[in-house]
Design a protein around this motif. Structure first.
Motif, PDB file in Angstrom:
ATOM      1  N   VAL A 178     -59.703  26.973  37.164  1.00  0.00           N
ATOM      2  CA  VAL A 178     -58.928  27.935  37.329  1.00  0.00           C
ATOM      3  C   VAL A 178     -59.810  29.613  37.404  1.00  0.00           C
ATOM      4  N   GLN A 179     -59.177  30.334  37.741  1.00  0.00           N
ATOM      5  CA  GLN A 179     -60.597  30.818  37.859  1.00  0.00           C
ATOM      6  C   GLN A 179     -59.462  32.823  37.545  1.00  0.00           C
ATOM      7  N   PRO A 180     -60.033  33.950  36.917  1.00  0.00           N
ATOM      8  CA  PRO A 180     -59.374  34.875  36.620  1.00  0.00           C
ATOM      9  C   PRO A 180     -60.044  35.822  37.321  1.00  0.00           C
ATOM     10  N   VAL A 181     -59.051  36.496  38.312  1.00  0.00           N
ATOM     11  CA  VAL A 181     -58.345  38.084  39.090  1.00  0.00           C
ATOM     12  C   VAL A 181     -57.945  38.990  38.565  1.00  0.00           C
ATOM     13  N   ALA A 182     -58.918  40.465  38.438  1.00  0.00           N
ATOM     14  CA  ALA A 182     -57.866  41.384  38.044  1.00  0.00           C
ATOM     15  C   ALA A 182     -57.437  42.312  39.336  1.00  0.00           C
ATOM     16  N   ILE A 183     -56.826  42.747  39.273  1.00  0.00           N
ATOM     17  CA  ILE A 183     -56.409  44.223  40.197  1.00  0.00           C
ATOM     18  C   ILE A 183     -56.263  45.191  40.064  1.00  0.00           C
ATOM     19  N   ALA A 184     -57.096  45.943  40.178  1.00  0.00           N
ATOM     20  CA  ALA A 184     -57.456  47.110  39.567  1.00  0.00           C
ATOM     21  C   ALA A 184     -56.700  48.935  40.565  1.00  0.00           C
ATOM     22  N   TYR A 185     -55.385  49.153  41.262  1.00  0.00           N
ATOM     23  CA  TYR A 185     -55.708  50.655  41.113  1.00  0.00           C
ATOM     24  C   TYR A 185     -56.033  51.611  40.878  1.00  0.00           C
ATOM     25  N   THR A 186     -57.580  52.478  41.454  1.00  0.00           N
ATOM     26  CA  THR A 186     -57.940  52.822  40.665  1.00  0.00           C
ATOM     27  C   THR A 186     -58.369  54.425  41.243  1.00  0.00           C
ATOM     28  N   GLY A 187     -58.192  54.231  42.677  1.00  0.00           N
ATOM     29  CA  GLY A 187     -58.263  55.879  43.675  1.00  0.00           C
ATOM     30  C   GLY A 187     -57.288  56.423  44.146  1.00  0.00           C
ATOM     31  N   ILE A 188     -57.241  57.159  44.299  1.00  0.00           N
ATOM     32  CA  ILE A 188     -55.418  58.092  45.309  1.00  0.00           C
ATOM     33  C   ILE A 188     -55.921  59.454  46.128  1.00  0.00           C
ATOM     34  N   GLN A 189     -56.554  59.243  47.664  1.00  0.00           N
ATOM     35  CA  GLN A 189     -57.048  60.721  47.808  1.00  0.00           C
ATOM     36  C   GLN A 189     -58.194  60.762  47.855  1.00  0.00           C
ATOM     37  N   GLY A 190     -58.766  59.667  47.561  1.00  0.00           N
ATOM     38  CA  GLY A 190     -60.115  59.493  47.299  1.00  0.00           C
ATOM     39  C   GLY A 190     -60.833  60.098  45.311  1.00  0.00           C
ATOM     40  N   MET A 191     -60.009  60.927  44.561  1.00  0.00           N
ATOM     41  CA  MET A 191     -59.531  61.078  43.406  1.00  0.00           C
ATOM     42  C   MET A 191     -59.412  59.076  42.606  1.00  0.00           C
ATOM     43  N   PRO A 192     -60.097  59.500  41.478  1.00  0.00           N
ATOM     44  CA  PRO A 192     -59.658  58.330  39.787  1.00  0.00           C
ATOM     45  C   PRO A 192     -57.897  58.918  39.696  1.00  0.00           C
ATOM     46  N   MET A 193     -57.333  57.475  39.889  1.00  0.00           N
ATOM     47  CA  MET A 193     -55.834  57.384  39.578  1.00  0.00           C
ATOM     48  C   MET A 193     -55.075  58.016  38.689  1.00  0.00           C
ATOM     49  N   GLY A 194     -55.560  57.320  38.257  1.00  0.00           N
ATOM     50  CA  GLY A 194     -55.746  57.694  36.671  1.00  0.00           C
ATOM     51  C   GLY A 194     -54.340  57.394  35.870  1.00  0.00           C
ATOM     52  N   ARG A 195     -53.577  57.017  34.442  1.00  0.00           N
ATOM     53  CA  ARG A 195     -52.154  56.870  34.414  1.00  0.00           C
ATOM     54  C   ARG A 195     -51.224  57.376  34.683  1.00  0.00           C
ATOM     55  N   TYR A 196     -51.051  58.949  34.958  1.00  0.00           N
ATOM     56  CA  TYR A 196     -50.373  59.549  36.017  1.00  0.00           C
ATOM     57  C   TYR A 196     -49.421  59.060  36.937  1.00  0.00           C
ATOM     58  N   TYR A 197     -51.053  58.476  37.975  1.00  0.00           N
ATOM     59  CA  TYR A 197     -50.551  58.554  39.458  1.00  0.00           C
ATOM     60  C   TYR A 197     -49.942  56.963  39.473  1.00  0.00           C
ATOM     61  N   ARG A 198     -49.673  55.934  39.041  1.00  0.00           N
ATOM     62  CA  ARG A 198     -50.428  54.799  39.191  1.00  0.00           C
ATOM     63  C   ARG A 198     -49.000  54.148  39.251  1.00  0.00           C
ATOM     64  N   PRO A 199     -48.048  54.873  38.823  1.00  0.00           N
ATOM     65  CA  PRO A 199     -46.375  54.501  39.592  1.00  0.00           C
ATOM     66  C   PRO A 199     -45.902  54.907  40.570  1.00  0.00           C
ATOM     67  N   VAL A 200     -47.704  55.369  41.716  1.00  0.00           N
ATOM     68  CA  VAL A 200     -47.765  55.562  43.088  1.00  0.00           C
ATOM     69  C   VAL A 200     -47.466  54.134  43.722  1.00  0.00           C
ATOM     70  N   VAL A 201     -48.087  53.160  42.534  1.00  0.00           N
ATOM     71  CA  VAL A 201     -48.406  51.590  43.206  1.00  0.00           C
ATOM     72  C   VAL A 201     -47.949  50.876  42.248  1.00  0.00           C
ATOM     73  N   SER A 202     -47.193  50.869  41.582  1.00  0.00           N
ATOM     74  CA  SER A 202     -47.126  49.808  40.415  1.00  0.00           C
ATOM     75  C   SER A 202     -45.326  49.608  40.616  1.00  0.00           C
ATOM     76  N   TRP A 203     -45.044  48.872  40.315  1.00  0.00           N
ATOM     77  CA  TRP A 203     -43.107  48.557  40.828  1.00  0.00           C
ATOM     78  C   TRP A 203     -42.596  47.840  39.901  1.00  0.00           C
ATOM     79  N   PRO A 204     -42.343  48.242  38.808  1.00  0.00           N
ATOM     80  CA  PRO A 204     -41.966  47.475  37.603  1.00  0.00           C
ATOM     81  C   PRO A 204     -40.229  46.824  38.005  1.00  0.00           C
ATOM     82  N   GLY A 205     -39.678  46.876  39.084  1.00  0.00           N
ATOM     83  CA  GLY A 205     -38.343  45.895  38.886  1.00  0.00           C
ATOM     84  C   GLY A 205     -37.760  46.704  39.168  1.00  0.00           C
TER      85      GLY A 205
END
Length: 265
Positions: A178-205
């Motif tokens: 069982v191999q742990p895998v982390a998927i981290a969205y870290t950049g947007i348009q060449g800049m660090p994404m940060g918490r503010y822009y992460r809803p661009v990719v996150s999809w809570p449903g």
């Protein structure tokens, strides 16, 4: 306007690739050819390119089998990202099969649809997953059981590792990895994404798919880090809750490190 033209051109490219790949994949599924395992990887590479998603891989997939990947989950995009770097099959909720677009894609990738609320069918589903793992397929589990906001790992459910336990009798060496895998969205348009822009990719449903997809296309450039940690050995006598806890701890550590811009632990 330029971004719209770019999106249309790239989506047309994806449509052309799909036109040629789809019949081959359907035949592969019908006759269980090995091509049906790896053809989706190439399609998802094109899909990530079309959506402007740049994937960076850290570490490597374990080579021993049977193998289950356990990953955090914040978006439908996780499926495309993981599928672009490995030949995998996913464990998904039954409802996913009826989703537009993604339900069809999941079926084409021969995902395993699980009815978690029906206890009587759980054993058969876990056995089906175990048999595919024993046959050499890499199965992906999202142990949170739902999607997060992308800024953290939700508590995981040890019961979802039941398929790994079922695969033990079928494992040649008596061990399931069982191999742990982390998927981290870290950049947007060449800049660090940060918490503010992460809803661009996150999809809570609670957000419908078309506007979420449109927002991603408008951005046109997202960077994601996929981190593969050392695999855990699951064998007879290993406590499933202890295994789940250890895997959860490793996923959380890798995810936090990448979101904070630190070196991996």
């Amino acid at each position: 306007m330029i971004l719209r033209i770019r999106a249309v051109v790239l989506l047309c490219l994806l449509a052309i690739v799909t036109f040629f790949m789809l019949p081959v994949q359907l035949l592969g599924l019908a006759f269980d050819w090995k091509i049906r395992r790896f053809l989706p990887r190439y399609w998802h590479k094109v899909a990530c390119f079309a959506l402007g998603v740049k994937v960076r891989v850290h570490g490597e997939i374990a080579r021993r089998r049977p193998l289950m990947l356990s990953a955090n989950h914040c978006s439908w995009l996780d499926i495309m990202v993981l599928s672009s770097v490995a030949d995998v099959a996913f464990i998904a909720k039954t409802e996913v099969a009826d989703w537009p677009i993604f339900g069809t894609l999941a079926k084409l990738q021969k995902s395993v649809f699980v009815k978690r609320e029906e206890k009587r069918s759980t054993g058969k589903q876990a056995n089906d997953i175990a048999e595919r793992m024993a046959a050499g397929e890499i199965v992906v589990l999202f142990p949170e059981g739902t999607t997060s906001d992308g800024n953290r790992l939700l508590p995981t459910k040890s019961s979802l590792y039941g398929a790994a336990a079922m695969a033990l009798p079928l494992a040649p060496e008596g061990t399931v990895y069982v191999q742990p895998v982390a998927i981290a969205y870290t950049g947007i348009q060449g800049m660090p994404m940060g918490r503010y822009y992460r809803p661009v990719v996150s999809w809570p449903g609670d957000v419908t798919l078309p506007p979420h997809l449109a927002g991603l296309l408008r951005v046109g450039a997202v960077e994601v880090d996929v981190c593969f940690g050392p695999p855990e050995e699951y064998r007879e006598g290993v406590n499933r809750k202890h295994l789940a806890s250890s895997v959860e701890r490793r996923i959380r550590a890798m995810l936090s490190a990448k979101l904070l811009g630190r070196e991996l632990p």
